[in-house]
Enzyme design. Structure first.
Site, PDB file in Angstrom:
ATOM      1  N   THR A 189      -8.193  28.833 -18.351  1.00 38.04           N
ATOM      2  CA  THR A 189      -8.433  27.477 -17.876  1.00 38.04           C
ATOM      3  C   THR A 189      -8.455  26.550 -19.065  1.00 38.04           C
ATOM      4  O   THR A 189      -9.483  26.270 -19.626  1.00 38.04           O
ATOM      5  CB  THR A 189      -9.732  27.336 -17.108  1.00 38.04           C
ATOM      6  N   THR A 406     -23.190  18.530 -10.865  1.00 35.50           N
ATOM      7  CA  THR A 406     -24.341  17.634 -10.799  1.00 35.50           C
ATOM      8  C   THR A 406     -24.756  17.121 -12.156  1.00 35.50           C
ATOM      9  O   THR A 406     -25.588  16.255 -12.238  1.00 35.50           O
ATOM     10  CB  THR A 406     -25.541  18.358 -10.139  1.00 35.50           C
TER      11      THR A 406
END
Length: 406
Positions: A189, A406
């Site tokens: 990634t 978050t």
């Protein structure tokens, strides 16, 4: 070949910039890169079946075999799993960039990185492209701004440039990369952008990139997750004016070795900046029957969570390494395996031709207390070898990824 200061603007004929457009709450989140002259494109894409919209756009451009003039990258949003709207947004990034640079949309590559499954704030990005285009420059500082703009959970930029001489001409390769979590072999990634002024055919440029990726980016792992957005994009604009490299020979080898050095260094920087990393581990396998066996064995060790946690705990539990080798899908004789650990604090032999060695736990702990640790595995099956790079698995990794959205 020598390493010099710089990144994607180090080679002749490239401009870059980076700034904040609002894809992230703060910090730079949009990068532009331009080749003054049309550049050959080479690329390697994620093996994940779920591919983000920018990957699909770039694969289509790659198959056209067109030359490229620009790359636009946003961070903070991956534009992945966003359906038809995601493809429209990726195209709009290319079209907007093409409009402000007065080029064709098929001459623009697109990349995105960040949270998956959230619509791209395309209006903010489009406005950001218009705002940034006037700040593009060939300076090292401009390249560094671009390198900052592609980061997500990374804690530092990853840039490098190398210089060599081919046919009496100075040739430069520059690069920038990002990656910290969701890092796994067979394209991790990560995003990597490479620029070079070498004069080379598109066919050989693509061959060189593919061959070096196999032994660099495809040999790193942080957490075993292969992302939806990974890719390496490389441009070669020929501005070094060296005699064209159109066959495999000495010039090709010089260029490929320099490209390999750049990619290996960037790959190691990605591992060193892995989420929650406290240990960087290099696994070297020697004496394998073939290169592929060595690759499989080293990658199996570096991706084992039990191996990773042992290194985090500074526990010389070498049995976990042999276990990981055993399920790698490679036939070898464990009774002929030798294994040692090393760091700046020394080297310790743990297994000698299948026989466990009585070793000093204190010495082993001292060696494993270092941040950079080497694992050398010697088989007696053949003459081939490979290296893989990874890291430990820490409490901090769990915290970072538990709070990612978050």
């Amino acid at each position: 070949m020598k390493i010099i200061k710089g990144g994607v603007t180090a080679a002749k004929g490239y401009l870059a910039t980076g700034g904040h457009c609002g894809a992230k709450r703060k910090n730079k989140d949009l990068a532009l890169l331009q080749s003054i002259k049309p550049a050959h494109m080479a690329a390697v894409f994620t093996t994940n079946q779920v591919k983000a919209a920018p990957v699909l756009w770039n694969k289509a451009v790659y198959d056209m075999e067109k030359d490229i003039k620009a790359i636009v990258v946003n961070s903070g949003n991956a534009n992945a799993c966003t359906g038809e709207q995601g493809m429209m947004d990726a195209k709009k990034m290319a079209v907007t960039t093409a409009d402000v640079l007065n080029i064709q949309e098929e001459e623009v590559l697109v990349a995105s990185t960040g949270v998956i499954g959230v619509p791209l704030p395309i209006d903010k990005i489009s406005q950001g492209i218009h705002d940034l285009v006037g700040t593009m420059s060939s300076t090292l500082e401009a390249g560094n701004h671009a390198a900052h703009a592609i980061l997500t959970t990374d804690t530092y930029t990853k840039e490098l440039a190398v210089v060599m001489h081919i046919g009496g001409k100075e040739v430069t390769i520059g690069g920038m990369a990002k990656g910290s979590g969701m890092i796994h072999p067979n394209m991790a990634t990560m995003l990597s952008f490479i620029t070079t002024d070498v004069n080379i055919t598109q066919k050989l440029f693509r061959q060189a990139l593919a061959e070096t990726v196999e032994d660099t980016y495809n040999m790193i792992s942080v957490d075993g997750d292969t992302s939806t957005n990974d890719m390496v994009l490389a441009l070669a604009n020929g501005q070094a004016d060296n005699p064209i490299i159109d066959c495999v020979g000495e010039d090709y080898t010089v260029f490929k070795e320099a490209l390999h050095e750049l990619n290996e260094t960037l790959a190691k920087l990605i591992v060193a900046d892995g989420e929650g990393v406290t240990k960087c581990i290099e696994v070297s396998v020697k004496g394998a029957k073939c290169k592929e066996d060595a690759r499989l064995l080293s990658k199996s060790v570096i991706t084992s969570n039990l191996v990773k946690t042992a290194f985090f705990g500074e526990d010389a539990n070498w049995g976990r390494i042999l276990c990981a080798m055993g399920y790698a899908g490679v036939t070898f004789d464990p009774n002929k395996v030798s294994l040692c650990y090393s760091s700046d604090k020394g080297t310790i032999l743990l297994v000698d031709q299948g026989v466990p060695i009585r070793f000093s736990e204190e010495k082993a702990s001292e060696i494993m207390s270092e941040r950079n640790i080497g694992v050398e595995i010697v088989l007696q099956e053949g003459m081939e070898g490979a290296k893989a790079w990874g890291c430990d698995l820490s409490y901090e990794y769990v915290r970072i990824n538990g709070e990612y959205r978050t």
